[in-house]
Design a protein around this motif. Sequence first.
Motif, short mmCIF file in Angstrom:
data_model
loop_
_atom_site.label_atom_id
_atom_site.label_comp_id
_atom_site.label_asym_id
_atom_site.label_seq_id
_atom_site.Cartn_x
_atom_site.Cartn_y
_atom_site.Cartn_z
N GLU A 161 0.83 -1.21 0.00
CA GLU A 161 0.00 0.00 0.00
C GLU A 161 0.86 1.26 0.00
O GLU A 161 0.54 2.25 -0.69
N ALA A 162 1.96 1.23 0.74
CA ALA A 162 2.85 2.40 0.80
C ALA A 162 3.52 2.63 -0.55
O ALA A 162 3.67 3.78 -0.99
N VAL A 163 3.92 1.56 -1.22
CA VAL A 163 4.54 1.70 -2.54
C VAL A 163 3.52 2.22 -3.55
O VAL A 163 3.84 3.08 -4.38
N GLU A 164 2.30 1.74 -3.47
CA GLU A 164 1.25 2.23 -4.37
C GLU A 164 1.04 3.73 -4.20
O GLU A 164 0.95 4.48 -5.19
N ARG A 165 0.98 4.18 -2.96
CA ARG A 165 0.82 5.62 -2.69
C ARG A 165 2.03 6.40 -3.18
O ARG A 165 1.88 7.51 -3.72
N ALA A 166 3.21 5.82 -3.01
CA ALA A 166 4.43 6.50 -3.44
C ALA A 166 4.49 6.65 -4.96
O ALA A 166 4.98 7.66 -5.47
N ILE A 167 3.99 5.65 -5.67
CA ILE A 167 3.92 5.77 -7.13
C ILE A 167 3.04 6.95 -7.50
O ILE A 167 3.40 7.79 -8.34
N GLU A 168 1.86 7.03 -6.89
CA GLU A 168 0.92 8.11 -7.20
C GLU A 168 1.48 9.48 -6.80
O GLU A 168 1.23 10.48 -7.48
N ASP A 169 2.26 9.50 -5.71
CA ASP A 169 2.80 10.77 -5.22
C ASP A 169 4.05 11.22 -5.98
O ASP A 169 4.24 12.43 -6.21
N ASN A 170 4.91 10.27 -6.36
CA ASN A 170 6.24 10.62 -6.84
C ASN A 170 6.40 10.65 -8.36
O ASN A 170 7.24 11.40 -8.87
N ILE A 171 5.62 9.84 -9.06
CA ILE A 171 5.80 9.74 -10.51
C ILE A 171 4.95 10.80 -11.21
O ILE A 171 3.75 10.93 -10.93
N PRO A 172 5.55 11.59 -12.10
CA PRO A 172 4.80 12.63 -12.80
C PRO A 172 3.55 12.08 -13.48
O PRO A 172 3.56 10.95 -13.99
N VAL A 173 2.50 12.85 -13.47
CA VAL A 173 1.19 12.36 -13.91
C VAL A 173 1.20 11.89 -15.36
O VAL A 173 0.46 10.97 -15.72
N ASP A 174 2.03 12.49 -16.21
CA ASP A 174 2.03 12.07 -17.62
C ASP A 174 2.64 10.70 -17.82
O ASP A 174 2.56 10.14 -18.93
N PHE A 175 3.23 10.11 -16.78
CA PHE A 175 3.77 8.75 -16.87
C PHE A 175 2.93 7.75 -16.06
O PHE A 175 3.23 6.55 -16.06
N GLN A 176 1.89 8.22 -15.39
CA GLN A 176 1.13 7.36 -14.49
C GLN A 176 0.44 6.20 -15.21
O GLN A 176 0.35 5.10 -14.67
N GLN A 177 -0.07 6.45 -16.41
CA GLN A 177 -0.83 5.40 -17.10
C GLN A 177 -0.02 4.12 -17.29
O GLN A 177 -0.51 3.01 -17.08
N HIS A 178 1.23 4.27 -17.69
CA HIS A 178 2.05 3.09 -17.99
C HIS A 178 3.08 2.79 -16.91
O HIS A 178 3.89 1.87 -17.08
N ALA A 179 3.07 3.54 -15.81
CA ALA A 179 4.12 3.41 -14.81
C ALA A 179 4.29 1.98 -14.31
O ALA A 179 5.40 1.46 -14.23
N HIS A 180 3.18 1.33 -13.96
CA HIS A 180 3.33 0.01 -13.36
C HIS A 180 3.80 -1.02 -14.37
O HIS A 180 4.56 -1.93 -14.04
#
Length: 214
Positions: A161-180
């Motif tokens: 859960e902490a890593v999931e939140r960190a992805i949402e918090d730290n990775i720029p929004v334009d990369f969020q779609q394909h980040a995982h």
Amino acid sequence: MAKPLDYHTIREIFTRFQAADAEPKGELDHTNVYTLLVAVALSAQATDAGVNKATKSLFQIIETPQQMLDLGLEGLTDHIKSIGLFRQKAKNVMKMSQILVDDYEGIVPNSRAALQSLPGVGRKTANVVLNMWWHYPAQAVDTHIFRVGNRTRICPGKTVEAVERAIEDNIPVDFQQHAHHWMILHGRYHCKARKPLCRTCIIRDLCPYEDKTE
């Protein structure tokens, strides 16, 4: 807890991931959203390759929850017996299919809460389906992402859960779609658990991991 990388470094990392693979895809075979949901549910504690092998013939005859119910528990079990925990997974898929027919008119719902209410569907499974089918920037944290997130400090965390939140918090929004997907593929083929391929890693110079391999 390790401090995450700074914004500019994370942006550069994902810029490189994007340049190497602009449209990363999940590796589970499926024909529609229902077969995707089934495949992801079956993939828990199993490899994508193993699930694809088991579902190859299954998805040639099954495309809807009703067809799965018509196949029956014994028929499904026979198709997926090469997958770990196949008996429990088969029971969950049958229960899930019955609920989809009874409560959702055979249509897979597209809210996380509704998906997670289905037997055998946890947050990770729901997030994979939301991301892959509806292109919602949901982050499904598996062992690869957990390892890569902490090892690179892109999204460190002591829990999924902490890593999931960190992805949402730290990775720029334009990369969020394909980040995982970028992180899963990087972990699966490059940043491996026991012997990461640091020598050929495209983000080697940006990664703070101290035990790099040569």
